[in-house]
Design an enzyme around this catalytic site. Structure first.
Site, PDB file in Angstrom:
ATOM      1  N   SER A 150       0.816  -1.198   0.000  1.00  0.00           N
ATOM      2  CA  SER A 150       0.000   0.000   0.000  1.00  0.00           C
ATOM      3  C   SER A 150       0.865   1.269   0.000  1.00  0.00           C
ATOM      4  CB  SER A 150      -0.936  -0.038   1.209  1.00  0.00           C
ATOM      5  OG  SER A 150      -1.942   0.928   1.104  1.00  0.00           O
ATOM      6  N   ASP A 347      -8.239  -6.390  -5.015  1.00  0.00           N
ATOM      7  CA  ASP A 347      -7.992  -5.099  -4.386  1.00  0.00           C
ATOM      8  C   ASP A 347      -8.709  -4.003  -5.172  1.00  0.00           C
ATOM      9  OD1 ASP A 347      -7.009  -3.080  -2.826  1.00  0.00           O
ATOM     10  OD2 ASP A 347      -4.962  -3.157  -3.616  1.00  0.00           O
ATOM     11  N   HIS A 407      -6.055  -6.493  -0.945  1.00  0.00           N
ATOM     12  CA  HIS A 407      -4.985  -5.529  -0.691  1.00  0.00           C
ATOM     13  C   HIS A 407      -3.859  -6.145   0.147  1.00  0.00           C
ATOM     14  CE1 HIS A 407      -3.555  -1.433  -0.725  1.00  0.00           C
ATOM     15  NE2 HIS A 407      -3.482  -1.372   0.594  1.00  0.00           N
TER      16      HIS A 407
END
Length: 428
Positions: A150, A347, A407
Site C-alpha cells: 500500500s 484489491d 490488498h
C-alpha cells in the site's frame, strides 16, 4: 536488545529457546524515535547467514509493520500467538520497522517532528538503516530486500533510491538487492481513475453509479493536475464516499467483502483515517501490542501507546498523499535496481487496472520489451494444478498478478505470497 522469542515469554524462561530476535529504537531526528524489530531466519534447511534479509514496510501512512505486518501477515506467530505456516521467517530474516515516525511503537516528542513528505520518510529511514547495519554487521553482506504494501510501497520506492545513493557514497554498508512494491500507492490518480471501470466490470456498479464514480474521480484528477495535493486528498475521500454509496459499502481492500456503514458526517481526514488506519489497528491487535508484546519488549517508554500517534501520522502526510512517485520507479530501474510490482486481483483501493496504467507508461528503456512479453502462470502451492498467480519478468523488472487476493496479499493468499518471496529472492 536480543531475546529468545515467545516461548520465553509464555513459559517464563530466562534463556532463549526459540528463534533469535532483536529490537531497538533509533533517534532519527531530534525528538523523532523509530522502532524496529528483527526476526532472524528460522529455517530447517539453512542458517540465517545463507538466507536474505527482508525489511517490511506497512501502509497507511500510519500502519504498523511490527503489529499488523507481523501478527496479521508474515511474522512467525499470528494474532492469537499461534505459529503461522506461511511465515516469511522460514525463508528470510525479517526486519519490521514502524515508519513514518509516530507509527506503531515509534513516536515523536513534539508535534513538529512528524514527517510531512516521502523525502523526510526516506531520510529518516536512511538514518535507521545506517544504524542497523552498523549495529548488526553480520547483515552487511547478506542480500537485503525491501518489501512493502500500500502506501508502504510509495515510501519503499523513495527509500530505495536514497539507499542506492548512500551505498554508492559509502555512507551505508549493505547488500541492497531489490525492492518489491505490493498493491502500492505509486500513482494515486491511476488508481482512482480506474475504480469505476473495475467496479462496473465486476458488476458492483450500474450505469448511474459508473457515471457518478467517474465524475468524482475526475475531480481528483483535476486537483492533482493543478498541483493542489491537499485538495486532491480531500477529493479522494469524496470519491470513496461515492463508491460506498453506489456499491452499498464495498470493501476497498477486497471487493468480495463489505464494509459496515460508518458515520459519514466525519471530516474528510477523519473518514480517511477511519477507513485506512483503523483496520490496521483492530482492538484485538491493539490489546496484544499494548499488553503482552509491550511487556515482552521491555523498552517502550511509559508515555508511548502502540498506534497512539497513527492519526497524526496520516494527517501530517495528507498534503503529500496524492503525489505520484512513478519517476522514482523509473530512476530505480535505470540505476539497475531490481524492482518487482505485485498486486491482488480483488484489491480496489490500488486496483490492478491502475497499476497496469502507470507501469505501461514507464520511461525505462526496457519497458517496451517488457510490455510485449506474455505472462507465465504459477500454480498455487496450496492447490496443485490450480493457478494462483501470473508473472512476467524482463531484466531487472518483474510483475506478479496474485489471484483471489485483496490488498493484504500475505493474509489472503499466504502460500502464494511465500512462493513469490522465494522467487524474488532467488530461492525458487
Amino acid at each position: 536488545m536480543d531475546a529468545g522469542g515467545f516461548l520465553v515469554l509464555l513459559l517464563g524462561l530466562s534463556t532463549p529457546v526459540a528463534s533469535k530476535e532483536a529490537w531497538s529504537y533509533v533517534e532519527v531526528r531530534d525528538g523523532a524515535h523509530m522502532f524496529w524489530w528483527l526476526y532472524y531466519a528460522d529455517s530447517a534447511s539453512a542458517q540465517y547467514e545463507n538466507l536474505p534479509l527482508v525489511m517490511w514496510l506497512q501502509g497507511g501512512p500510519g500502519g504498523s509493520g511490527t503489529g499488523f505486518g507481523n501478527f496479521e501477515e508474515i511474522g512467525p506467530l499470528n494474532r492469537d500467538l499461534e505459529p503461522r505456516k506461511t511465515s516469511w521467517v522460514q525463508a528470510a530474516s525479517v526486519l519490521f520497522v514502524d515508519n513514518p515516525v509516530g507509527t506503531g511503537f515509534s513516536y515523536t516528542d513534539r508535534p513538529d517532528a512528524y514527517a510531512t513528505n516521502v523525502a523526510t520518510v526516506a531520510s529518516d529511514m536512511l538514518v535507521l538503516l545506517k544504524n542497523f547495519f552498523t549495529e548488526k554487521p553480520e547483515f552487511q553482506s547478506i542480500p537485503f530486500y525491501i518489501f512493502s504494501e500500500s502506501y508502504g510501497g510509495k515510501m519503499a520506492a523513495a527509500i530505495s533510491l536514497e539507499l542506492t545513493k548512500a551505498i554508492t557514497k559509502g555512507t551505508v554498508k549493505c547488500n541492497f538487492s531489490g525492492v518489491a512494491l505490493g498493491d502500492s500507492w505509486i500513482s494515486p490518480v491511476d488508481s482512482v481513475m480506474t475504480w469505476g471501470p473495475y467496479l462496473y466490470t465486476t458488476s458492483l456498479l450500474d450505469d448511474y453509479g459508473l457515471a457518478e464514480v467517474n465524475k468524482a474521480a475526475e475531480a481528483v484528477k483535476q486537483a492533482v493536475e493543478q498541483q493542489e495535493f491537499l485538495k486532491a486528498t480531500e477529493m479522494w475521500s469524496v470519491a470513496e464516499n461515492v463508491v460506498e454509496q453506489n456499491t452499498n459499502g464495498v470493501n476497498f481492500y477486497n471487493i468480495l467483502t463489505q464494509d459496515s456503514d460508518e458515520n459519514h458526517k466525519l471530516t474528510h481526514l477523519a473518514l480517511q483515517i477511519l477507513r485506512h488506519i483503523r483496520p490496521l489497528q483492530r482492538q484485538s491487535l491493539s490489546d496484544l501490542m499494548n499488553g503482552p508484546i509491550r511487556k515482552k519488549l521491555g523498552i517502550i517508554p511509559q508515555n508511548v501507546t502502540w498506534g497512539g500517534q497513527a492519526d497524526e501520522v496520516f494527517t501530517n502526510m495528507a498534503g503529500d498523499f496524492m503525489k505520484p512517485v512513478v519517476d522514482i520507479v523509473d530512476q530505480l530501474l535505470t540505476a539497475g535496481v531490481n524492482v518487482t510490482v505485485y498486486n491482488g486481483q480483488l484489491d480496489l483501493i490500488v486496483d490492478t487496472l491502475g497499476q497496469e496504467l502507470w507501469v505501461k507508461q514507464l520511461k525505462w528503456e526496457g519497458i517496451p520489451s517488457f510490455n510485449k512479453l506474455r505472462w507465465t502462470p504459477l500454480d498455487d502451492p496450496a492447490s496443485p494444478h490450480i493457478t494462483g498467480a501470473f508473472y512476467k519478468t524482463y531484466k531487472n523488472f518483474a510483475f506478479y498478478w496474485i489471484l483471489k487476493a485483496g490488498h493484504m496479499i500475505p493474509s489472503d493468499q499466504g502460500p502464494m505470497a511465500l512462493q513469490m518471496l522465494k522467487m524474488i529472492t532467488q530461492q525458487a
